[in-house]
Design an enzyme around this catalytic site. Structure first.
Site, PDB file in Angstrom:
ATOM      1  N   LYS A 139     -70.448  -9.961  20.672  1.00  0.00           N
ATOM      2  CA  LYS A 139     -70.655 -10.907  19.569  1.00  0.00           C
ATOM      3  C   LYS A 139     -71.178 -10.077  18.390  1.00  0.00           C
ATOM      4  O   LYS A 139     -72.353 -10.134  18.034  1.00  0.00           O
ATOM      5  CB  LYS A 139     -71.648 -11.987  19.996  1.00  0.00           C
ATOM      6  CG  LYS A 139     -71.327 -13.363  19.436  1.00  0.00           C
ATOM      7  CD  LYS A 139     -72.200 -14.430  20.062  1.00  0.00           C
ATOM      8  CE  LYS A 139     -72.149 -15.709  19.245  1.00  0.00           C
ATOM      9  NZ  LYS A 139     -70.846 -16.381  19.270  1.00  0.00           N
TER      10      LYS A 139
HETATM   11  C1  LIG Z   1     -70.154 -17.384  20.013  1.00  0.00           C
HETATM   12  C2  LIG Z   1     -68.686 -17.541  20.077  1.00  0.00           C
HETATM   13  C3  LIG Z   1     -68.082 -18.525  20.883  1.00  0.00           C
HETATM   14  C4  LIG Z   1     -68.870 -19.550  21.651  1.00  0.00           C
HETATM   15  O1  LIG Z   1     -69.747 -18.999  22.586  1.00  0.00           O
HETATM   16  P1  LIG Z   1     -70.961 -19.848  23.135  1.00  0.00           P
HETATM   17  O2  LIG Z   1     -71.651 -18.906  24.072  1.00  0.00           O
HETATM   18  O3  LIG Z   1     -70.394 -21.015  23.837  1.00  0.00           O
HETATM   19  O4  LIG Z   1     -71.792 -20.233  21.972  1.00  0.00           O
HETATM   20  C5  LIG Z   1     -66.708 -18.556  20.918  1.00  0.00           C
HETATM   21  N1  LIG Z   1     -65.953 -17.702  20.213  1.00  0.00           N
HETATM   22  C6  LIG Z   1     -66.498 -16.764  19.420  1.00  0.00           C
HETATM   23  C7  LIG Z   1     -65.618 -15.863  18.638  1.00  0.00           C
HETATM   24  C8  LIG Z   1     -67.876 -16.658  19.341  1.00  0.00           C
HETATM   25  O5  LIG Z   1     -68.421 -15.716  18.567  1.00  0.00           O
END
Ligand SMILES: *Cc1c(COP(=O)(O)O)cnc(C)c1O
Length: 306
Positions: free
Chosen positions: A158
């Site tokens: 992320k």
């Molecule tokens: C954070 C994110 C998600 C969702 O992840 P969660 O853990 O459910 O919040 C989905 N796709 C992308 C590109 C993300 O950065």
């Protein structure tokens, strides 16, 4: 945006207004930061809980590891810091944003010995796509932008830099009068939204893209667990754009978006053009779980009291 009083910054609480960095911060120039989005909810019994806090902090540490960054805190220490941030700001419910970034020092692509800095901010934040979106669903478009090939950007991290792709897709969708974008991967298969994973229902079976090019969302994981526990068949596979068009139900999952139905894609009505039956059942149970209403999933909640 509704501010809070204090932000946790490298192990100390500083006033919201003073949580600042130098303009030559490496991450500002080269996107070398990783973050999390976590939610805390006020529970039915008046206490509060953070949803899947440990998994979020482990993912933050791993997102950094993928970029070759070692966060000078353990996931456990970060969990404690997040709870302390909620408590010091007296937040019964909140959106929590941890961020680790490479600070200022040497300039140039190679970050060298620049400091690794970490913040945890928290503030009140309602439904990301609006309350109405949760009930009625949203209108989305397939983006003209493609999700990065897994060897172009590290899609399992992320990472802030990855989000330029998301910003482009989201901005384009809004400019075109839609509420969110669906991105296809480098092979042309459905991957995810700008910050949400995607699911569809066909003949009563749930499908979601396999993990190849998607961020492994914790809401995605929660919904997969929940759907299986509720007896639904769930398949992780490749999905094409036209399969979504003819699905009975399509929805997004994410910490920010929670579980948001999609009622229209590229000007084609999905199902009945409103929240689908299975989507509604999963959404209701999801909200019940995060508010502490289902003991079977109590292990997903980190409780605290204000
Ligand atoms: C954070 C994110 C998600 C969702 O992840 P969660 O853990 O459910 O919040 C989905 N796709 C992308 C590109 C993300 O950065």
């Amino acid at each position: 945006m509704q501010k809070a009083e204090k932000i946790w910054f490298d192990g100390e609480f500083v006033p919201w207004e003073n949580a600042q960095v130098h303009v030559l911060t490496h991450a500002l120039h080269y996107g070398t930061a990783v973050f999390e989005g976590i939610r805390a909810y006020e529970c039915l019994d008046g206490t509060s809980s953070v949803f899947r806090l440990e998994e979020h902090m482990v993912r933050l540490v791993n997102s950094a590891k993928i970029l070759g960054i070692t966060i000078p805190y353990t996931a456990e220490e970060l969990m404690e810091a997040a709870i302390a941030t909620l408590k010091i700001n007296k937040l019964k419910g909140a959106y929590i944003r941890p961020l680790t970034f490479i600070g200022d020092g040497a300039m140039g692509v190679f970050p060298g010995k620049n400091p690794i800095r970490t913040i945890i901010a928290a503030w009140p934040w309602g439904a990301y796509l609006g309350e109405e979106a949760l009930e009625k669903g949203i209108r989305v478009q397939t983006s003209t932008y493609t999700r990065p090939h897994p060897n172009t950007m590290m899609t399992k991290s992320k990472a802030s830099g990855n989000y330029v792709n998301s910003v482009l897709a989201k901005s384009e969708a809004l400019a075109n009068g839609f509420e969110e974008a669906i991105l296809l991967d480098a092979q042309g298969y459905v991957s995810e939204g700008s910050g949400e994973n995607i699911f569809m229902v066909r003949d009563g079976v749930l499908y979601t893209p396999n993990v190849a090019s998607v961020l492994q969302g914790l809401t995605r994981d929660s919904i997969i667990c929940l759907a299986k526990d509720m007896g639904y068949e769930l398949v992780e596979t490749v999905i094409t754009r036209d399969m979504l068009y003819t699905a009975e139900e399509v929805f997004f999952t994410g910490t920010a978006a929670e579980l948001t139905p999609i009622r229209e894609i590229d000007r084609r009505t999905i199902g009945q053009g409103r929240i689908g039956e299975i989507t509604k059942i999963l959404q209701q149970e999801f909200f019940n779980i995060i508010k502490g209403g289902n003991e079977d999933y109590a292990y997903w909640l980190s409780r605290y009291s204000i």
